[in-house]
Write a protein that holds these residues in place. Sequence first.
Motif, PDB file in Angstrom:
ATOM      1  N   VAL A  24       0.508  -0.944  -0.189  1.00  7.54           N
ATOM      2  CA  VAL A  24       0.040  -0.104   0.399  1.00  7.54           C
ATOM      3  C   VAL A  24       0.946   1.618   0.480  1.00  7.54           C
ATOM      4  O   VAL A  24       0.266   1.726  -0.998  1.00  7.54           O
ATOM      5  CB  VAL A  24      -1.356   0.159   1.294  1.00  7.54           C
ATOM      6  CG1 VAL A  24      -1.264   1.200   1.160  1.00  7.54           C
ATOM      7  CG2 VAL A  24      -1.808  -1.175   0.677  1.00  7.54           C
ATOM      8  N   ASP A  25       2.252   1.155   0.890  1.00  8.92           N
ATOM      9  CA  ASP A  25       2.774   2.630   0.812  1.00  8.92           C
ATOM     10  C   ASP A  25       3.276   2.813  -0.553  1.00  8.92           C
ATOM     11  O   ASP A  25       3.362   4.309  -1.118  1.00  8.92           O
ATOM     12  CB  ASP A  25       3.576   1.923   1.494  1.00  8.92           C
ATOM     13  CG  ASP A  25       3.597   2.802   3.114  1.00  8.92           C
ATOM     14  OD1 ASP A  25       2.527   3.786   3.215  1.00  8.92           O
ATOM     15  OD2 ASP A  25       4.234   2.334   4.343  1.00  8.92           O
ATOM     16  N   PRO A  26       3.976   1.633  -1.600  1.00 11.26           N
ATOM     17  CA  PRO A  26       4.665   2.855  -2.242  1.00 11.26           C
ATOM     18  C   PRO A  26       3.163   3.224  -3.185  1.00 11.26           C
ATOM     19  O   PRO A  26       3.737   3.881  -4.428  1.00 11.26           O
ATOM     20  CB  PRO A  26       5.449   1.745  -3.208  1.00 11.26           C
ATOM     21  CG  PRO A  26       4.593   0.347  -2.347  1.00 11.26           C
ATOM     22  CD  PRO A  26       4.347   0.782  -1.374  1.00 11.26           C
ATOM     23  N   MET A  27       2.511   2.470  -3.128  1.00  7.90           N
ATOM     24  CA  MET A  27       0.975   2.576  -4.304  1.00  7.90           C
ATOM     25  C   MET A  27       0.689   3.616  -3.799  1.00  7.90           C
ATOM     26  O   MET A  27       0.426   4.409  -4.775  1.00  7.90           O
ATOM     27  CB  MET A  27       0.205   1.240  -3.405  1.00  7.90           C
ATOM     28  CG  MET A  27      -1.455   1.911  -4.748  1.00  7.90           C
ATOM     29  SD  MET A  27      -2.758   1.184  -4.374  1.00  7.90           S
ATOM     30  CE  MET A  27      -3.181   2.596  -3.328  1.00  7.90           C
ATOM     31  N   LEU A  28       0.683   4.468  -2.381  1.00  8.26           N
ATOM     32  CA  LEU A  28      -0.045   5.434  -2.219  1.00  8.26           C
ATOM     33  C   LEU A  28       0.725   6.952  -2.979  1.00  8.26           C
ATOM     34  O   LEU A  28       0.689   7.680  -3.475  1.00  8.26           O
ATOM     35  CB  LEU A  28       0.255   6.023  -0.647  1.00  8.26           C
ATOM     36  CG  LEU A  28      -1.135   5.670  -0.175  1.00  8.26           C
ATOM     37  CD1 LEU A  28      -1.484   5.182   1.419  1.00  8.26           C
ATOM     38  CD2 LEU A  28      -2.254   5.994  -0.629  1.00  8.26           C
ATOM     39  N   ASP A  29       2.364   5.912  -2.959  1.00  7.12           N
ATOM     40  CA  ASP A  29       3.340   7.355  -2.899  1.00  7.12           C
ATOM     41  C   ASP A  29       3.499   8.013  -4.979  1.00  7.12           C
ATOM     42  O   ASP A  29       2.867   9.183  -5.169  1.00  7.12           O
ATOM     43  CB  ASP A  29       4.743   6.895  -3.562  1.00  7.12           C
ATOM     44  CG  ASP A  29       4.600   6.996  -1.558  1.00  7.12           C
ATOM     45  OD1 ASP A  29       4.605   8.278  -0.990  1.00  7.12           O
ATOM     46  OD2 ASP A  29       6.030   6.391  -0.986  1.00  7.12           O
ATOM     47  N   VAL A  51      -8.851   1.564   0.598  1.00  2.51           N
ATOM     48  CA  VAL A  51      -7.415   1.323  -0.163  1.00  2.51           C
ATOM     49  C   VAL A  51      -7.820   2.288  -1.472  1.00  2.51           C
ATOM     50  O   VAL A  51      -7.210   3.391  -1.622  1.00  2.51           O
ATOM     51  CB  VAL A  51      -6.731   0.048  -0.275  1.00  2.51           C
ATOM     52  CG1 VAL A  51      -5.719   0.568  -1.404  1.00  2.51           C
ATOM     53  CG2 VAL A  51      -5.951  -0.916   0.936  1.00  2.51           C
ATOM     54  N   GLY A  52      -8.693   2.620  -2.122  1.00  2.51           N
ATOM     55  CA  GLY A  52      -9.114   3.119  -2.572  1.00  2.51           C
ATOM     56  C   GLY A  52      -9.453   4.573  -2.381  1.00  2.51           C
ATOM     57  O   GLY A  52      -9.395   5.010  -3.836  1.00  2.51           O
ATOM     58  N   MET A  53      -9.510   4.755  -1.439  1.00  5.55           N
ATOM     59  CA  MET A  53     -10.326   5.992  -0.577  1.00  5.55           C
ATOM     60  C   MET A  53      -9.635   7.041  -1.256  1.00  5.55           C
ATOM     61  O   MET A  53      -9.860   8.110  -1.202  1.00  5.55           O
ATOM     62  CB  MET A  53     -11.101   5.748   0.378  1.00  5.55           C
ATOM     63  CG  MET A  53     -11.788   4.856   0.793  1.00  5.55           C
ATOM     64  SD  MET A  53     -13.303   5.489   1.474  1.00  5.55           S
ATOM     65  CE  MET A  53     -14.486   5.659   1.256  1.00  5.55           C
ATOM     66  N   PRO A  54      -8.106   6.751  -0.385  1.00  8.65           N
ATOM     67  CA  PRO A  54      -7.437   7.752  -0.606  1.00  8.65           C
ATOM     68  C   PRO A  54      -7.209   8.380  -2.095  1.00  8.65           C
ATOM     69  O   PRO A  54      -6.507   9.253  -2.700  1.00  8.65           O
ATOM     70  CB  PRO A  54      -6.160   6.591  -0.285  1.00  8.65           C
ATOM     71  CG  PRO A  54      -5.983   5.905   0.448  1.00  8.65           C
ATOM     72  CD  PRO A  54      -7.961   5.778   0.176  1.00  8.65           C
ATOM     73  N   LEU A  55      -7.001   6.994  -3.132  1.00  8.04           N
ATOM     74  CA  LEU A  55      -6.556   7.327  -4.422  1.00  8.04           C
ATOM     75  C   LEU A  55      -7.726   8.664  -4.664  1.00  8.04           C
ATOM     76  O   LEU A  55      -7.291   9.063  -5.481  1.00  8.04           O
ATOM     77  CB  LEU A  55      -6.376   5.988  -5.255  1.00  8.04           C
ATOM     78  CG  LEU A  55      -7.106   5.877  -6.523  1.00  8.04           C
ATOM     79  CD1 LEU A  55      -5.623   6.652  -7.974  1.00  8.04           C
ATOM     80  CD2 LEU A  55      -7.093   4.950  -7.616  1.00  8.04           C
ATOM     81  N   GLU A  56      -9.209   7.854  -4.182  1.00  5.08           N
ATOM     82  CA  GLU A  56     -10.525   8.477  -4.400  1.00  5.08           C
ATOM     83  C   GLU A  56     -10.744  10.212  -4.700  1.00  5.08           C
ATOM     84  O   GLU A  56      -9.983  10.999  -4.580  1.00  5.08           O
ATOM     85  CB  GLU A  56     -11.832   8.360  -4.396  1.00  5.08           C
ATOM     86  CG  GLU A  56     -12.212   7.032  -5.532  1.00  5.08           C
ATOM     87  CD  GLU A  56     -12.879   7.041  -4.444  1.00  5.08           C
ATOM     88  OE1 GLU A  56     -14.280   7.737  -4.760  1.00  5.08           O
ATOM     89  OE2 GLU A  56     -13.631   5.970  -4.142  1.00  5.08           O
ATOM     90  N   GLU A  57      -9.852  10.816  -2.784  1.00  8.15           N
ATOM     91  CA  GLU A  57      -9.625  11.731  -2.426  1.00  8.15           C
ATOM     92  C   GLU A  57      -8.275  12.318  -2.926  1.00  8.15           C
ATOM     93  O   GLU A  57      -8.886  13.806  -3.231  1.00  8.15           O
ATOM     94  CB  GLU A  57      -9.294  10.953  -0.798  1.00  8.15           C
ATOM     95  CG  GLU A  57      -8.957  13.311  -0.345  1.00  8.15           C
ATOM     96  CD  GLU A  57      -7.512  12.422   1.022  1.00  8.15           C
ATOM     97  OE1 GLU A  57      -8.013  11.520   1.475  1.00  8.15           O
ATOM     98  OE2 GLU A  57      -7.268  14.076   1.076  1.00  8.15           O
ATOM     99  N   MET A  58      -7.181  11.742  -3.537  1.00 13.21           N
ATOM    100  CA  MET A  58      -6.549  12.311  -4.538  1.00 13.21           C
ATOM    101  C   MET A  58      -6.575  12.954  -5.605  1.00 13.21           C
ATOM    102  O   MET A  58      -6.853  14.414  -6.152  1.00 13.21           O
ATOM    103  CB  MET A  58      -5.352  11.458  -4.747  1.00 13.21           C
ATOM    104  CG  MET A  58      -4.416  11.494  -3.292  1.00 13.21           C
ATOM    105  SD  MET A  58      -2.581  10.335  -3.392  1.00 13.21           S
ATOM    106  CE  MET A  58      -2.623   9.054  -2.182  1.00 13.21           C
TER     107      MET A  58
END
Lengths: 596, 596
Positions: free
Chosen positions: B38-43, B110-117
């Motif tokens: 998840v960490d590198p995915m968020l990056d 896990v998809g929510m931070p992506l949506e937020e961004m």
Amino acid sequence: MSSYSAPLRDIRFTLFDLLDVESSFARLGFDEAGRDLVDPMLDEAARFAGTVLAPLNKAGDEHGVRYDKDSGSVTTAPGFAEAYRQFTEGGWSGLSAPAEFGGMGLPHVVGMPLEEMINSANLAWGNFPLLSHGAANALQHHGEDWQREVFLGKLVTGEWTGTMCLTEPHCGTDLGLLKTRAEPAADGAYSITGTKIFITAGEHDLTPNIVHLVLARLPDAPAGSKGISLFVVPKFKVGRDGAVGERNAVRCGAVEHKMGIHGSATCVMNFDGAQGWLVGQPHRGLMAMFTMMNTARLGVGLQGLGLAERALQNALRYARERLQSRSLSGPKYPDRPADPIIVQPDVRRMLLTCKALVEGGRALGYHAGLQVDLAAHAGSEEERRQADDLLGFLTPIVKGCLTEWGVECTYHALQCFGGHGYIAEHGMEQLARDARITTLYEGTTGIQALDLMGRKTMQLQGAGLKVFLGMVQAFCEQQAGNAALAEFVGPLAEKAREWQGLTMAIAKRAAGDPEEIGAAAHDYLFYSGYMVLAYWWARSVAAAEASSQPQAFRDAKRETARFYFARILPRTLAHKAAIETGPAPLLALDEAAFDA
Amino acid sequence: MSSYSAPLRDIRFTLFDLLDVESSFARLGFDEAGRDLVDPMLDEAARFAGTVLAPLNKAGDEHGVRYDKDSGSVTTAPGFAEAYRQFTEGGWSGLSAPAEFGGMGLPHVVGMPLEEMINSANLAWGNFPLLSHGAANALQHHGEDWQREVFLGKLVTGEWTGTMCLTEPHCGTDLGLLKTRAEPAADGAYSITGTKIFITAGEHDLTPNIVHLVLARLPDAPAGSKGISLFVVPKFKVGRDGAVGERNAVRCGAVEHKMGIHGSATCVMNFDGAQGWLVGQPHRGLMAMFTMMNTARLGVGLQGLGLAERALQNALRYARERLQSRSLSGPKYPDRPADPIIVQPDVRRMLLTCKALVEGGRALGYHAGLQVDLAAHAGSEEERRQADDLLGFLTPIVKGCLTEWGVECTYHALQCFGGHGYIAEHGMEQLARDARITTLYEGTTGIQALDLMGRKTMQLQGAGLKVFLGMVQAFCEQQAGNAALAEFVGPLAEKAREWQGLTMAIAKRAAGDPEEIGAAAHDYLFYSGYMVLAYWWARSVAAAEASSQPQAFRDAKRETARFYFARILPRTLAHKAAIETGPAPLLALDEAAFDA
């Protein structure tokens, strides 16, 4: 597109039943300003606003203003110039200006319904004549005789318009930082050099000349706000004899692209050694500026009111027409495929919030306007001083609260339309975009809050508040035996004591910590605004009952007052609680840690 | 133009420290969704949002979408199509979709931070992929096998996008009124005829096909909402074997001109005997629609959050840079010509309000997202049911409150800029315009309030509220001996009891008068939202203290929590007082007397 029809019944109720302006006019020597003159004038103003200005509102938004880089000229939206011609020919420009300068000499408060109607009809257009009043005021009170003779009449008749050139790129709130220079030139004139931004009506095609009132620094000026002087700088030079000469060295460098009021020309103005004339004393320009600013602040408050009124009218129409779902307590219109959404409590909550804030706000705004007349013309010095104190106290509330409520009401009204409110063709989103400027210009809401809390309450020891609380007390005593008013008078009297106690508690804490003032200011502004409206709503019920208005109107006043006391006034609970927590929760976080 | 940099520290804090999603993932069988993945995915998501999407935001606003009347085609803003290609190639489209349909099989949360961004970076662009998730969900849960095989994979990979065709000119909230017809045709297909409006991404140039999910009535349909069926209607016909055929008889008739999200294609869609396939049971389309809608509602809540985050970042930067006036307690930066405005308590009030609502809102939103995973994958039926109850309770709060707070935060952030906030070039006014749609689409705030109060609280007897109150109680008991948390835990426990009592009192009154529900709904929604945030702010302090986050971050959590309890939570006082006045102040005024 949204529609607009001037709310003449409520305007007349506010002027004549609630404020009883006729009694004041008689006392103040406005012998001609009787109802027989004002009533037809209101009709005609409603016609002008509704049929000339309102239809241009959408075109102004779509067309905006066009700037020509080569010539520095600004072309207004189609129809704007013709409407302005009708405005000046109708004599509207100088309605409440002194007759000796070419005005109609009517009381200031009589001009307020006109301003409200113009703002409802076409806020962007209204910005062209708006600042002429302030410029005229500044010249009237601070200018030399020849300046009054040369400029004032033209501003009063609207033959020329005026501007207020204050803000620079690096300073708006803090004018002490301004850099525009004024250097002595021939014939007692000055050479003005610098850049001003956000200049409303800085350039346009409505009038042959534009009179800029410009803040600048003389060569020997002390630093900060005590080194600022005021100058009059016409677009075309004007001699002491009034003769109009060549183009002055002032030029529009750009117009801003904005969220709303697209039809209003917001200009960057470049002064490049322009000929200007000192107005008032050297280094005392800020005082003259405040003469303009206070007029403008009441005017911007009425902008919020005007937009809220138009938004409400359209939301009400839509809520009656739009059929969707059924009332939770069973179909109210079983013969239709669904009930109109006005049966829904939540839609009524939005409509009634608008109605309570608009009609209460109208009383607040017009009452403040009446103080302008009383402060200038009342018979005794004591009465003039009281009116001035009250005006000083009410001005930040009018500007701060009426504009924020304007934003709130345009929000609710748009929301009543659902998704349709977001679409340009219904015109609701334009009202919301236009409203958004009002909490920013002529001093942000935060600046109004500091003016009320810091200057009007702390420095002036709440002189205006005392006058207002006296009015509340007098009203409550007068109505003490009136059972029909008890539901309002009891809570009002109790909250007024709370208001007084809250103010004293802040003052006590502020003596030990000046940060208390800034920490309390915002919530104190709104607490005060809701208290002022509680007074006006209680009085509105009393005035409606005593009036010859139709029963439905009187019922509406009572039920809206009930709504106000039940659903809006409790906002003071949150504001009071926030104030009482003091500055610590606001100041404890280190600047760098905000995004740690 | 406004800038954006993903708030990765707070996103990670929320996921891993506050929600401890790793424990949940382990229990739910998401073995691969560890922090190392998840960490590198968020990056990478932050890089994509910040460098690909964010720079297109202003162009999307200025260019909008172009509609060609002759072809009915829609051209998106420059760069949008290329960004979409990168989005699908990066595998972002199917991040949390099941692996069996071509997704990455990661947890929903896990998809929510992506949506937020994405929402922070470019809300209008984000609307193109947004509804594909809902369409995919509806097909997954209600479609036939061949429909899943043919359409689902394409939606999951983003090769095609999906729409939700619900609203018609005369009905949005009340879908029971809809008129679009579906008539049996050859091969088990249906012929769909009617007009749908406000169709997000109804037509565009990002993908070769578009999958419309359309509500329509069968010939034998009962009237009202129980006669609505769901159909899948692709832009280009698709056979049961997946072969793409000729153009279907569905065409974009216009695009709307809107207040904001100009880059998003809001289409009028005309179905003229288009070939469609029934999804799920006849007349049961509303249930399938709710599958789409609930996904979309969480997504729209995150739109409010995303805009608020970006607005806050820019206001904070400006408040640190803008030099204006001095602190009331004396110069804080005597070496500069004036103090930065961040020293002003009122500016801090606005910034801290945004920070408290954004970070608290992130916890609220992500926690709701975690319930999607728990409701689907938890080991016991009891746990799944609890998660589903909680999700049902939280969904209207996420949609209703996060969007209204998004509007509020973009308002405050613009206000921090003063007049500059109103000018297009700073980008703040775009954020405010874009935010305004979020309280309208996918059910207005009023609809969310009724869903919470009427359905989730009354009809379902507060099942979700009970779960949430259980969490609050468990946390308060767990922290009972923790002196460092006492300042939050005490008030939280007390307010939770008040919340419970308030809910029961409404329920009791509603038993006698159904109008109580509509009268209380709006204020109950916000009362509940502020209570949920109080819980998350208390827990955030605890989680920060227990974490390895830097001291400044932990300090910021504590001070922001203090601000929240001191300055935001008191809003519940006003909401509670309003609720307790019941329906009478809302309903007493006769419809005709509103403008008597």
